[in-house]
Design a protein around this motif. Structure first.
Motif, PDB file in Angstrom:
ATOM      1  N   PHE A   1      -7.598  10.744  25.576  1.00 30.94           N
ATOM      2  CA  PHE A   1      -6.725  11.511  24.692  1.00 30.94           C
ATOM      3  C   PHE A   1      -5.275  11.338  25.119  1.00 30.94           C
ATOM      4  CE2 PHE A   1     -10.854  13.526  24.242  1.00 30.94           C
ATOM      5  CZ  PHE A   1     -10.922  13.774  22.866  1.00 30.94           C
ATOM      6  N   ASP A   2      -4.358  11.729  24.213  1.00 33.83           N
ATOM      7  CA  ASP A   2      -2.934  11.645  24.513  1.00 33.83           C
ATOM      8  C   ASP A   2      -2.386  12.942  25.087  1.00 33.83           C
ATOM      9  OD1 ASP A   2      -2.258   8.933  23.533  1.00 33.83           O
ATOM     10  OD2 ASP A   2      -2.961   9.740  21.626  1.00 33.83           O
TER      11      ASP A   2
ATOM     12  N   LYS B   1      -3.566  11.775  19.727  1.00 38.33           N
ATOM     13  CA  LYS B   1      -4.862  12.443  19.882  1.00 38.33           C
ATOM     14  C   LYS B   1      -4.722  13.631  20.835  1.00 38.33           C
ATOM     15  CE  LYS B   1      -6.832   8.601  21.167  1.00 38.33           C
ATOM     16  NZ  LYS B   1      -7.865   7.635  21.653  1.00 38.33           N
TER      17      LYS B   1
ATOM     18  N   LYS C   1      -6.361  17.209  22.382  1.00 38.04           N
ATOM     19  CA  LYS C   1      -7.644  17.868  22.653  1.00 38.04           C
ATOM     20  C   LYS C   1      -7.409  19.202  23.340  1.00 38.04           C
ATOM     21  CE  LYS C   1     -12.086  18.424  23.100  1.00 38.04           C
ATOM     22  NZ  LYS C   1     -12.932  18.718  21.935  1.00 38.04           N
TER      23      LYS C   1
END
Length: 279
Positions: A137-138, A212, A214
């Motif tokens: 994820f980013d 992205k 999360k």
């Protein structure tokens, strides 16, 4: 237990003055996981660490002068000039310096997990699981709330003139950040010569750049004034906890967790209802 990854992974601990507990735990993480650990400090040196640590190595400790961050626009991560939520009336601070370092100096790290000094990490295995699970994820944070009204409560009046909506926000005492997001933050600084309040900045920039994001369950226990103890640590072995400011007790907590786990101790469920609802 070393983490095998094609990515260059990193872990950063942020503090005003580096303490011996954080330093020694960070070195243990680096040895066991094979991941570079960085200590980003707002103050230039930590006498306790230098005196008490038999393995003191200054290469791990990153200190950047305020003037360097100011010159390059890495400042204003905190709301200053207010006595609100114990925010310190100073800029730049450790978050500004962390972003300067990883956006301008060390460009090799592909994914970074970053922790403020008062986040309790129950075990190195917990941290290993977190990195392996979420490094694709980013941005990995406790929540990704969207601001859906125009009410200027909280710190919004200090945010709305820094970037156009939509706005997103979360606590960021523990978070994962990708090189993609660091590059987006660098672009923001190059255009604005400033950062803005971190609890809105990371989420907002990530979402506006279609990265992205999360909201990880393991970080849901990162809450304002959370009340956590041994039973909660045992019930949530993969979670991180905040705030735990009694740093001298961190080693004892980790010992107790391991001891009670081995003795088959049954913890009492005293978890907050919002955590129980998510399980």
């Amino acid at each position: 237990m070393k983490i095998k990854s094609k990515k260059n992974l990193g872990i950063a601990f942020l503090s005003n003055v580096l303490d011996i507990e954080t330093y020694n735990f960070g070195l243990k993480i680096e040895k066991e996981l094979g991941v570079n650990v960085y200590f980003i400090n707002d103050s230039p040196f930590s006498p306790q660490v230098i005196v008490e640590s038999p393995t003191f190595n200054p290469k791990n400790i990153i200190y950047i002068e305020d003037s360097i961050c100011e010159k390059h626009g890495y400042l204003n991560c905190q709301i200053t000039g207010q006595q609100v939520n114990s925010l310190v009336n100073k800029t730049p601070m450790a978050n500004d310096k962390m972003l300067y370092y990883f956006c301008e100096v060390n460009l090799d790290v592909d994914f970074l997990f970053c922790f403020e000094y008062d986040v309790f990490i129950p075990s190195i295995e917990c941290l290993s699981n977190l990195i392996k699970k979420y490094n694709k994820f980013d941005l990995v944070i406790p929540n990704n709330f969207k601001k859906t009204d125009g009410v200027l409560d909280w710190h919004w009046k200090n945010i709305i003139d820094k970037i156009e909506p939509p706005y997103y926000y979360s606590m960021i005492c523990a978070m994962g950040i990708s090189r993609n997001l660091l590059n987006c933050i660098k672009d923001y600084v190059s255009k604005n010569n400033s950062l803005f309040f971190v609890e809105a900045m990371f989420n907002t920039i990530a979402m506006q750049n279609n990265l992205k994001v999360k909201d990880a369950f393991e970080l849901k226990s990162i809450v304002w004034l959370g009340d956590w103890g041994i039973d909660e640590f045992l019930l949530l072995p993969n979670n991180l906890f905040h705030p735990k400011k009694d740093l001298h007790s961190f080693g004892f907590y980790r010992y107790e967790i391991e001891s009670k786990t081995n003795s088959k101790y049954k913890p009492k469920n005293k978890l907050p209802q919002f955590i129980n609802d998510l399980m």
